[in-house]
Design an enzyme around this catalytic site. Structure first.
Site, short mmCIF file in Angstrom:
data_model
loop_
_atom_site.label_atom_id
_atom_site.label_comp_id
_atom_site.label_asym_id
_atom_site.label_seq_id
_atom_site.Cartn_x
_atom_site.Cartn_y
_atom_site.Cartn_z
N SER A 17 -12.50 -8.33 26.97
CA SER A 17 -12.85 -7.40 27.08
C SER A 17 -13.73 -7.10 28.31
CB SER A 17 -14.29 -6.51 25.60
OG SER A 17 -14.59 -5.53 25.87
N HIS A 49 -8.08 -5.24 26.22
CA HIS A 49 -7.65 -4.18 25.47
C HIS A 49 -8.79 -2.62 26.57
CE1 HIS A 49 -11.59 -4.81 23.46
NE2 HIS A 49 -12.13 -4.33 24.39
#
Length: 195
Positions: free
Chosen positions: A97, A122
């Site tokens: 992330s 993501h």
């Protein structure tokens, strides 16, 4: 009640901490381990500026993070590009992330990882409460953030933006070899001598 043993233990730990910090500074190494926060961003950005002021020699930035606050990750990402010395990012453990956002700040040829590193890309996520109009504003902002992050990862990997968007629609995990094939990593290293 004061415990003299505890006080003595703290006194002996302090010089070791300072000595370790001094050795890390001499080795031009920075460690990002854990959640990306504003406090961590301030510390890492300060270290980058201090190392850049000390010399133009390369800096090694080790990343092992589950992610965290995107804007704090942006701050570190931008500072890596801002300072004059070359910054090598070395992935270890997991680079997820906002941690991956920091990792890709270095040019591809300066992005390395250890063999068991895992990467996670993501969509950004967030939670909001309040009036419907405020929730709508937050939703628009998170969509803009997602589009911006997709562009950053596209530029960093050479993958088309639409592929990044599709891959990151849900959690997208990659092992070290997969990350190399995807364009996140240039080399997988097993020894500091390879850097």
């Amino acid at each position: 009640m004061r415990n003299d043993d505890d006080q003595e233990e703290k006194k002996t730990e302090l010089p070791l901490g300072k000595e370790t910090e001094a050795n890390l500074f001499k080795s031009r190494s920075i460690f990002i381990y854990g959640t990306i926060t504003q406090e961590l961003a301030q510390k890492v950005c300060s270290q980058l500026v201090a190392l850049a002021a000390a010399s133009d020699d390369d800096i090694r930035l080790f990343v092992n993070s589950p992610g965290g606050h995107v804007e704090s990750g942006d701050s570190i990402h931008d500072m890596i590009k801002f300072v004059k010395p070359k910054v090598w990012t070395i992935g270890t453990g997991w680079v997820a992330s906002a941690g991956a956002l920091i990792y890709v700040a270095a040019p591809k040829e300066q992005r390395l990882c250890l063999p068991n590193t895992r990467f996670l890309l993501h969509q950004p996520s967030g939670g909001t409460r309040g009036m419907a109009s405020d929730i709508e504003i937050q939703a628009r902002e998170i969509i803009k953030m997602n589009e911006r992050l997709n562009r950053i990862f596209s530029e960093a990997t050479g993958q088309p933006v639409d592929k990044i968007a599709k891959d990151t629609d849900r959690d997208y995990w990659l092992g070290a070899e997969e990350a190399k094939a995807y364009g996140l990593v240039s080399r997988i290293v097993t020894s500091i001598a390879e850097i």
